[in-house]
Design an enzyme around this catalytic site. Structure first.
Site, PDB file in Angstrom:
ATOM      1  N   GLY A  62      14.480  67.135  49.189  1.00  6.57           N
ATOM      2  CA  GLY A  62      13.397  66.319  49.732  1.00  6.57           C
ATOM      3  C   GLY A  62      12.641  65.595  48.638  1.00  6.57           C
ATOM      4  O   GLY A  62      11.531  65.996  48.269  1.00  6.57           O
ATOM      5  N   GLU A  86      22.652  66.742  37.217  1.00  6.52           N
ATOM      6  CA  GLU A  86      23.665  65.942  37.907  1.00  6.52           C
ATOM      7  C   GLU A  86      24.525  65.198  36.884  1.00  6.52           C
ATOM      8  O   GLU A  86      24.422  63.999  36.720  1.00  6.52           O
ATOM      9  CB  GLU A  86      23.001  64.947  38.852  1.00  6.52           C
ATOM     10  CG  GLU A  86      22.219  65.590  39.967  1.00  6.52           C
ATOM     11  CD  GLU A  86      21.638  64.569  40.925  1.00  6.52           C
ATOM     12  OE1 GLU A  86      22.247  64.310  41.963  1.00  6.52           O
ATOM     13  OE2 GLU A  86      20.566  64.042  40.626  1.00  6.52           O
TER      14      GLU A  86
END
Length: 382
Positions: free
Chosen positions: A116, A236
């Protein structure tokens, strides 16, 4: 760097290949597949700590697993957000109680997560977050109100890690907190899938209306959310990038095959573009290996994102060009239940349009490189 696979790595690769060959296609849905991966210990290979039901593996073994997974045509992962984003964040910033509560279910494939972060008006510029979290009168929980958008897999997730403003007087990156919020809260959380050009709905809008989050589920201190959130974004990279390139190579191979079949490869311009895409993919692989060796520097994730996002878009564009007029026709007749039937080429072309936007747009990546690597003056913020 000297990047090679030892005999132990190759034995690990053989075990992974054999397990995937025996299990791919056996699960009826993605959640069942996650549980199968967890039961065999394949989730959490890259965690610096074991003991949560996961195997631990060396960096080269992680690369071997990722490559074999990409080659096996295994289903897309539903648990990668919990495994590759939440878990490293908890290992770096979480309390012992948070690790004990949340890491075993992630390793088991039993609890799925979503992220989120982005909001309308606060996408790539994440410091503009307006979702707020207020303490309850008894001080035991937060009540979260606001909207998140482009939330991958929110329709499947059990939990969401939410960046919210816990200091209502704060601005920009100050006064934010990193909250762990259960998604099963009818009347307090609403998930609305966003239908894409491809006809799929991987992304969602999520509306929080007084959703509850326990105080002990704040990662880091209250108000320290920006530091935690930025730490998460650094995960990432690396191994996942190398696995992604296996998929890219498979897509490129299909485009080359199509070009030969249709005669498009007789065009010297098309041949030049194919060779350039091949050379650029090799360059991306060596850049990813260099990053794994620890020599990528502060801008490595942004450089990698710029390289692969533009490359993948150019591949999608060439894929439809070499198909010719046939690329404009779907694989099945239109019907109300399947109005967006698409083949692999059309999926590649349409979905790759988002590559230069999600995960931080190209413009944002260039700004990061300019400011944090080249030392140029910071861009004024409104």
């Amino acid at each position: 760097m000297d990047f090679g696979f030892t005999p132990e790595d190759e034995a690990f690769r053989a075990e992974a290949r054999a397990w995937l060959a025996a299990h791919v296609g056996s699960a009826p849905d993605r959640r069942t597949w996650e549980r199968a991966l967890g039961a065999a210990g394949w989730i959490g290979l890259g965690w610096p700590e074991g003991g949560y039901g996961n195997r631990t593996a060396t960096l080269t073994q992680q690369v071997a697993w990722a490559e074999e997974y990409a080659r096996s045509a295994a289903p897309p992962r539903s648990g990668h957000i919990g495994e590759n984003l939440l878990a490293p964040t908890l290992l770096a910033h979480g309390t012992p109680e948070q690790k004990a509560r949340f890491l075993p279910p992630v390793a088991a494939g039993a609890e799925l997560w979503c992220q989120g972060y982005s909001e309308p008006g606060a996408g790539s510029d994440l410091a503009g977050v307006r979702t707020r979290a207020e303490r309850s009168p008894d001080g035991t929980e937060y009540r979260v109100t606001g909207q998140k958008i482009w939330t991958s897999l929110a329709h499947e997730a059990d939990w969401c890690f939410v960046l919210a403003r816990t200091d209502p007087e704060s601005r920009r990156h100050h006064g934010l907190s990193f909250l762990l919020v259960p998604m099963d809260q009818p009347g307090r959380i609403e998930v609305r899938p966003i239908r894409q050009m491809t006809g799929t709905s991987d992304f969602n809008e999520v509306f929080f209306d007084g959703a509850r989050a326990r105080v002990e589920h704040v990662v880091g201190a209250e108000g320290d959310g920006w530091r935690v959130a930025m730490s998460l974004l650094g995960f990432e990279r690396g191994v996942s990038t190398l696995a992604q390139q296996i998929g890219f190579a498979q897509e490129l191979g299909r485009v080359v095959g199509t070009a030969v079949e249709t005669g498009a490869a007789d065009d010297p311009v098309v041949r030049e573009r194919l060779v350039r895409l091949w050379a650029e993919l090799r360059t991306m692989r060596w850049n990813a290996l260099r990053t794994l060796g620890g020599s990528g520097g502060a801008g490595a994730p942004s450089v990698a994102k710029l390289l692969w996002a533009g490359w993948h878009q150019r591949l999608g564009e060439l894929a439809v060009e070499v198909r010719g007029a046939a690329a404009g026709a779907g694989p099945a007749d239109w019907s109300p239940s399947a109005p967006y039937a698409l083949d692999e080429t059309q999926q590649l072309f349409l979905f790759s349009r988002a590559d230069t936007i999600y995960g931080g747009s190209d413009q944002i990546q260039r700004t990061i490189i300019a400011e944090r690597v080249l030392g140029l003056p910071r861009q004024p913020k409104g």
